[in-house]
Design an enzyme around this catalytic site. Structure first.
Site, PDB file in Angstrom:
ATOM      1  N   CYS A  73     -14.759 -90.425 -15.936  1.00  0.00           N
ATOM      2  CA  CYS A  73     -14.721 -91.596 -15.481  1.00  0.00           C
ATOM      3  C   CYS A  73     -14.323 -92.249 -14.773  1.00  0.00           C
ATOM      4  O   CYS A  73     -14.704 -92.227 -13.456  1.00  0.00           O
ATOM      5  CB  CYS A  73     -14.803 -92.853 -16.560  1.00  0.00           C
ATOM      6  SG  CYS A  73     -16.435 -93.408 -17.221  1.00  0.00           S
ATOM      7  N   HIS A  74     -13.077 -91.789 -14.934  1.00  0.00           N
ATOM      8  CA  HIS A  74     -11.663 -91.851 -13.769  1.00  0.00           C
ATOM      9  C   HIS A  74     -10.434 -90.672 -13.755  1.00  0.00           C
ATOM     10  O   HIS A  74      -9.476 -90.688 -13.699  1.00  0.00           O
ATOM     11  CB  HIS A  74     -10.863 -93.243 -13.844  1.00  0.00           C
ATOM     12  CG  HIS A  74     -12.039 -94.369 -14.254  1.00  0.00           C
ATOM     13  ND1 HIS A  74     -12.467 -95.075 -15.581  1.00  0.00           N
ATOM     14  CD2 HIS A  74     -12.574 -95.237 -13.124  1.00  0.00           C
ATOM     15  CE1 HIS A  74     -13.240 -95.909 -15.302  1.00  0.00           C
ATOM     16  NE2 HIS A  74     -13.218 -96.166 -13.793  1.00  0.00           N
ATOM     17  N   GLY A  75     -11.053 -89.372 -14.293  1.00  0.00           N
ATOM     18  CA  GLY A  75     -10.732 -88.276 -14.638  1.00  0.00           C
ATOM     19  C   GLY A  75      -9.423 -88.010 -15.060  1.00  0.00           C
ATOM     20  O   GLY A  75      -8.411 -87.063 -14.754  1.00  0.00           O
ATOM     21  N   TYR A 111     -14.176-101.356  -6.948  1.00  0.00           N
ATOM     22  CA  TYR A 111     -13.753-100.031  -8.115  1.00  0.00           C
ATOM     23  C   TYR A 111     -13.319 -98.919  -7.738  1.00  0.00           C
ATOM     24  O   TYR A 111     -12.438 -98.339  -7.972  1.00  0.00           O
ATOM     25  CB  TYR A 111     -15.470 -99.099  -8.478  1.00  0.00           C
ATOM     26  CG  TYR A 111     -15.360 -98.441  -9.764  1.00  0.00           C
ATOM     27  CD1 TYR A 111     -15.187 -99.101 -11.193  1.00  0.00           C
ATOM     28  CD2 TYR A 111     -16.338 -96.984  -9.648  1.00  0.00           C
ATOM     29  CE1 TYR A 111     -15.337 -98.312 -12.076  1.00  0.00           C
ATOM     30  CE2 TYR A 111     -16.770 -96.823 -10.410  1.00  0.00           C
ATOM     31  CZ  TYR A 111     -15.959 -96.896 -11.630  1.00  0.00           C
ATOM     32  OH  TYR A 111     -15.863 -95.996 -13.323  1.00  0.00           O
TER      33      TYR A 111
END
Lengths: 411, 220
Positions: free
Chosen positions: B184-186, A295
């Site tokens: 979540c991932h910016g 991840y």
């Protein structure tokens, strides 16, 4: 299998049966008389531990499926009824969920054992790749299993992972819709994930069969990496390694029991006890701990397609290790430089795992980028170059010699 | 086929009138012999039958494969075009309403003057994704604020609030552009839902919608 079968049934029924289906002799030569190097250390326990965990997961899983309902409206309640109403349901579910974690813990030790002792080298390349296929199937199974309780982490984990496929040019969106069976993760997705989660463990069991078959052709490696040269170098699998495996497994089960009975939710996410809500993403979504390094690699890359490619490459590159490692010496015991790089690699893997659990901001992203580059460099640069440049230590002429020398040094 | 038939006849012709059964038998043995003795120059009837059988098998497998694959696509119920009517009379400037459409969150927002101004001030050439991604406009419409907001009602803004990276729901009025920020991932979006920073490749999508009255929007 390569073991010389000394199986001579004396019982007339066994004789009659053996003449028609020689499965007893097969089992005898594979797991009783099977010649095993005499110097295997405890890192070699994990094959047996993994076999046990696979069986344990299948048994607890089949039981859980008797009480679980794969429907978006009912799934979470059925899981809660397993926890509260079903007799010993809490135990079976905690065994299954913590069992998944320990299954991955054991598989990582097993893979790293292979990397340290060069278990992937000729003639065990196919064995190595079959192991990696098992690992991939395990990831898919664990991911789909995590979706089943239909909590917030289930739902959003499923959303993020299935969206990885949207990165594929042109057909990505169609593939994702096909996986979902709708326009978002929803009841059809849950239904098919349940079906596949039930199927895949049996595929794993099949590939494990091939893995053991491929192992028994050349026989086990060993900590010296020197091939077996005479019968002096081996002992029969039973009782020597059956006992050693049972002992190692027992120690492992203490850890398992501690998790299940004392901290059963330690490795889980509290958010997964909140029912799935398609309108709200949890503030901080993370996968289960065993997928965190991958991840972190996904998030380290500021481009969707390349991030997804890096994620899959991080696993795929391991399949090429038998050819990337140019050293002719198997065991890191005799490879002073590689041994240091091995431990750096382990540290990088743990570092990526930590970064995967942190929010994707500032310094964490930069650190994840550095470690991602190192992760790939380990395989693509370090392994080929160290093998060429390193001067390995002299190898013992046989396993027996190495064992006797060590015993003499101890005395 | 004709050539093959001639060949078989020629092979069988060395004995005088062997009768149909014997003939078939001999051809069989001859065929076996011919494949074993590296006589690969001429395809035999058996080769033809192998290929024909295989071809029928492949066609059959493909025919049954498609239903097995297609059953996983959205079913008739999911495909039935869902429309949602949204009452927007309660939404004041600076407020949003989130409705579920096709299982996805759709935001209906009345933007503030400041948000509109900051969206309009952006030069299209600085945008990462310069296409409007608006289902009501042609595919190649540029990502101007006018093409992103409601036609003639630039304060109103309707958008599928799903990050184009990996499908999380971004938080509204957050991040450095004061638009949307995906936890979540910016990924960071501006006040017109256009991607500005982070891993997402596209602007967030705008669904088909229309104003059925001043107080109501129909999505879908």
């Amino acid at each position: 299998m390569s073991g010389t079968s000394t199986y001579q049934p004396k019982n007339p029924v066994a004789k009659w049966f053996e003449a028609r289906l020689p499965i007893l002799g097969f089992a005898h030569s594979s797991f009783v008389a099977y010649p095993t190097p005499r110097n295997l250390n405890y890192w070699w326990n994990f094959g047996a531990i993994l076999t046990f965990m696979l069986v344990a997961q299948i048994v607890t899983g089949i039981i859980l499926a008797m009480h679980y309902t794969p429907n978006a409206d009912l799934a979470m309640n059925s899981v809660e009824s397993i926890m509260r109403d079903v007799n010993y349901g809490w135990l079976l579910r905690y065994l299954h969920s913590n069992g998944a974690s320990l299954f991955f813990f054991a598989v990582y030790v097993h893979i790293l054992r292979g990397m340290y002792y060069g278990s992937y080298k000729e003639p065990r390349e196919v064995l190595w790749i079959l192991g990696l296929i098992i690992f991939l199937l395990m990831i898919m199974t664990a991911f789909m299993g995590y979706v089943l309780p239909w909590g917030q982490m289930s739902f959003w984990g499923a959303t993020v992972i299935t969206n990885l496929f949207t990165a594929i040019p042109l057909v990505g969106n169609s593939i994702t819709t096909w996986l979902w069976g709708g326009f978002s993760v929803d009841n059809p997705t849950l239904n098919r994930f349940f079906s596949l989660h039930y199927l895949l463990p049996f595929m794993i069991a099949g590939v494990v069969g091939l893995h053991i078959w491929a192992l028994h052709i050349p026989g086990n490696g060993n900590p010296t990496g020197v091939d077996v040269k005479s019968s002096q170098d081996t002992v029969p699998f039973h009782p020597y390694y059956t006992i050693k495996d049972v002992f190692g497994l027992s120690v492992f089960l203490i850890l398992f029991a501690w998790l299940v009975f004392y901290v059963p939710n330690y490795l889980g996410e509290p958010d997964n006890y909140i029912a799935a809500n398609p309108l709200q993403t949890p503030a901080h979504i993370v996968p289960e701990w065993y997928l965190l390094p991958f991840y972190a690699i996904l998030r380290a890359i500021p481009n969707k397609l390349i991030g997804v490619i890096a994620l899959f490459s991080a696993i795929a590159v391991v399949a090429f290790v038998p050819w990337l490692d140019t050293s002719r010496v198997r065991s890191a015991t005799f490879r002073p430089i590689y041994r240091q790089f091995f431990w750096i690699f382990v540290a990088v893997g743990l570092g990526l795992g930590y970064l995967g659990s942190q929010p994707p901001e500032g310094g964490y992203v930069i650190a994840a980028r550095i470690l991602t580059v190192y992760y790939f460099a380990h395989f693509l640069i370090v392994l080929p170059l160290v093998g060429l440049l390193e001067r390995p230590k002299p190898l013992p002429s046989s396993i027996t010699e190495a064992v006797l020398a060590r015993n003499a040094a101890k005395a | 086929m004709n050539r093959l038939a001639t060949k078989f006849r020629a092979r069988g012709a060395d004995s005088v009138d062997p009768g149909p059964d014997r003939l078939r038998e001999r051809q069989g043995t001859n065929l076996l012999a011919s494949t074993e003795t590296a006589d690969h120059s001429e395809p035999t009837r058996r080769d033809f039958l192998y290929i024909a059988t295989g071809a029928v098998g492949v066609v059959g497998a493909a025919l049954i494969a498609w239903p097995i694959i297609d059953q996983m696509n959205p079913d008739a119920a999911a495909l039935a075009l869902a429309q949602v009517d949204v009452d927007i009379s309660a939404v004041k400037a600076g407020e949003s309403l989130i409705v579920k459409w096709r299982g996805k969150p759709v935001v209906v927002r009345q933007r503030t003057d400041k948000e509109i101004a900051s969206a309009k001030a952006v030069n299209i050439s600085e945008l990462r994704d310069q296409v409007a991604r608006n289902a009501n406009l042609p595919d190649n419409a540029p990502a101007t604020d006018a093409n992103r907001s409601a036609p003639g009602k630039e304060a109103w803004f309707v958008m599928i609030q799903i990050c184009t990276h990996l499908g999380c729901v971004p938080l509204g009025q957050a991040g450095p552009y004061d638009g949307w920020f995906c936890p979540c991932h910016g990924s960071q979006y501006d006040t017109a839902g256009r991607i500005r920073q982070g891993p997402a490749p596209e602007n967030m999508a705008i669904p088909k919608y229309e104003f059925t009255s001043d107080k109501s929007i129909r999505i879908g």
